[in-house]
Scaffold this motif. Structure first.
Motif, mmCIF file in Angstrom:
data_model
loop_
_atom_site.group_PDB
_atom_site.id
_atom_site.type_symbol
_atom_site.label_atom_id
_atom_site.label_comp_id
_atom_site.label_asym_id
_atom_site.label_seq_id
_atom_site.Cartn_x
_atom_site.Cartn_y
_atom_site.Cartn_z
ATOM 1 N N GLU A 1 -12.384 1.024 7.622
ATOM 2 C CA GLU A 1 -12.875 2.059 6.702
ATOM 3 C C GLU A 1 -11.759 2.530 5.769
ATOM 4 O O GLU A 1 -11.987 2.754 4.576
ATOM 5 N N ALA A 2 -10.552 2.664 6.285
ATOM 6 C CA ALA A 2 -9.414 3.079 5.464
ATOM 7 C C ALA A 2 -9.092 2.019 4.414
ATOM 8 O O ALA A 2 -8.821 2.342 3.249
ATOM 9 N N MET B 1 -0.128 0.630 3.861
ATOM 10 C CA MET B 1 -1.394 1.295 3.643
ATOM 11 C C MET B 1 -1.264 2.205 2.432
ATOM 12 O O MET B 1 -0.370 3.023 2.356
ATOM 13 N N ARG B 2 -2.173 2.065 1.503
ATOM 14 C CA ARG B 2 -2.163 2.847 0.267
ATOM 15 C C ARG B 2 -2.313 4.333 0.581
ATOM 16 O O ARG B 2 -3.150 4.734 1.365
ATOM 17 N N GLY B 3 -1.486 5.149 -0.070
ATOM 18 C CA GLY B 3 -1.579 6.590 0.109
ATOM 19 C C GLY B 3 -0.791 7.134 1.279
ATOM 20 O O GLY B 3 -0.781 8.332 1.503
ATOM 21 N N LEU B 4 -0.147 6.266 2.029
ATOM 22 C CA LEU B 4 0.636 6.703 3.181
ATOM 23 C C LEU B 4 2.086 6.265 3.029
ATOM 24 O O LEU B 4 2.357 5.166 2.547
ATOM 25 N N GLY B 5 2.997 7.109 3.486
ATOM 26 C CA GLY B 5 4.395 6.730 3.548
ATOM 27 C C GLY B 5 4.611 5.755 4.701
ATOM 28 O O GLY B 5 3.714 5.518 5.514
ATOM 29 N N GLU B 6 5.804 5.216 4.777
ATOM 30 C CA GLU B 6 6.118 4.216 5.803
ATOM 31 C C GLU B 6 5.918 4.757 7.218
ATOM 32 O O GLU B 6 5.302 4.100 8.066
ATOM 33 N N LEU B 7 6.422 5.954 7.485
ATOM 34 C CA LEU B 7 6.286 6.536 8.823
ATOM 35 C C LEU B 7 4.840 6.934 9.097
ATOM 36 O O LEU B 7 4.333 6.737 10.209
ATOM 37 N N LEU C 1 -9.481 0.067 -1.243
ATOM 38 C CA LEU C 1 -10.012 -0.882 -2.216
ATOM 39 C C LEU C 1 -10.894 -0.164 -3.234
ATOM 40 O O LEU C 1 -10.812 -0.418 -4.436
ATOM 41 N N ARG C 2 -11.711 0.759 -2.761
ATOM 42 C CA ARG C 2 -12.559 1.535 -3.655
ATOM 43 C C ARG C 2 -11.711 2.319 -4.657
ATOM 44 O O ARG C 2 -12.007 2.381 -5.847
ATOM 45 N N GLU C 3 -10.607 2.904 -4.174
ATOM 46 C CA GLU C 3 -9.702 3.655 -5.049
ATOM 47 C C GLU C 3 -9.085 2.746 -6.113
ATOM 48 O O GLU C 3 -8.982 3.122 -7.283
ATOM 49 N N VAL C 4 -8.687 1.539 -5.713
ATOM 50 C CA VAL C 4 -8.127 0.583 -6.661
ATOM 51 C C VAL C 4 -9.163 0.225 -7.720
ATOM 52 O O VAL C 4 -8.871 0.214 -8.923
#
Length: 119
Positions: A74-75, A1-7, A80-83
């Motif tokens: 939604e996330a 998930m974009r913007g999130l670390g693995e954990l 996608l919007r950010e990209v």
């Protein structure tokens, strides 16, 4: 998930897979990271997700219960919007995506887009 670390992504996956708000211990019990995590580690991750706007929380006695601030769809849409916004050429990105879409994805896109009259 974009913007999130693995954990963080693993914790969000736990929150998205359940229908009720969860306490830290309940999230820990459902996490499958292949590693044994400390309670304080999971608590810190949930606190960070709350601070970043990914999770909402409500006090239940002395502990918080956490749930997603938005659905998984939604996330993904926000990512996608950010990209698109940061690409410099959203038209090219969309055209590349459209060419790589499966038949099912193409069908869904056609249903979602309003029909425009041709001149």
């Amino acid at each position: 998930m974009r913007g999130l670390g693995e954990l963080e992504a693993a914790v969000m996956d736990v929150l998205w897979r359940t229908s009720e708000p969860l306490k830290v211990r309940e999230v820990m019990d459902r996490l499958d990271t292949g590693k044994q995590l400390a309670y304080t580690t999971v608590m810190t991750v949930l606190d960070n997700l709350h601070r970043k706007g990914w999770a909402v929380r409500e006090l239940d006695g002395k502990a918080y219960r956490y749930e997603p601030a938005m659905s998984r769809a939604e996330a993904a849409s926000a990512a996608l919007r950010e990209v698109l916004d940061s690409s410099g050429d959203p038209e090219a990105v969309l055209l590349h995506f459209a060419r790589s879409a499966s038949d099912r994805e193409t069908e869904l896109l056609r249903k979602a887009l309003p029909r425009k009259r041709r001149k």
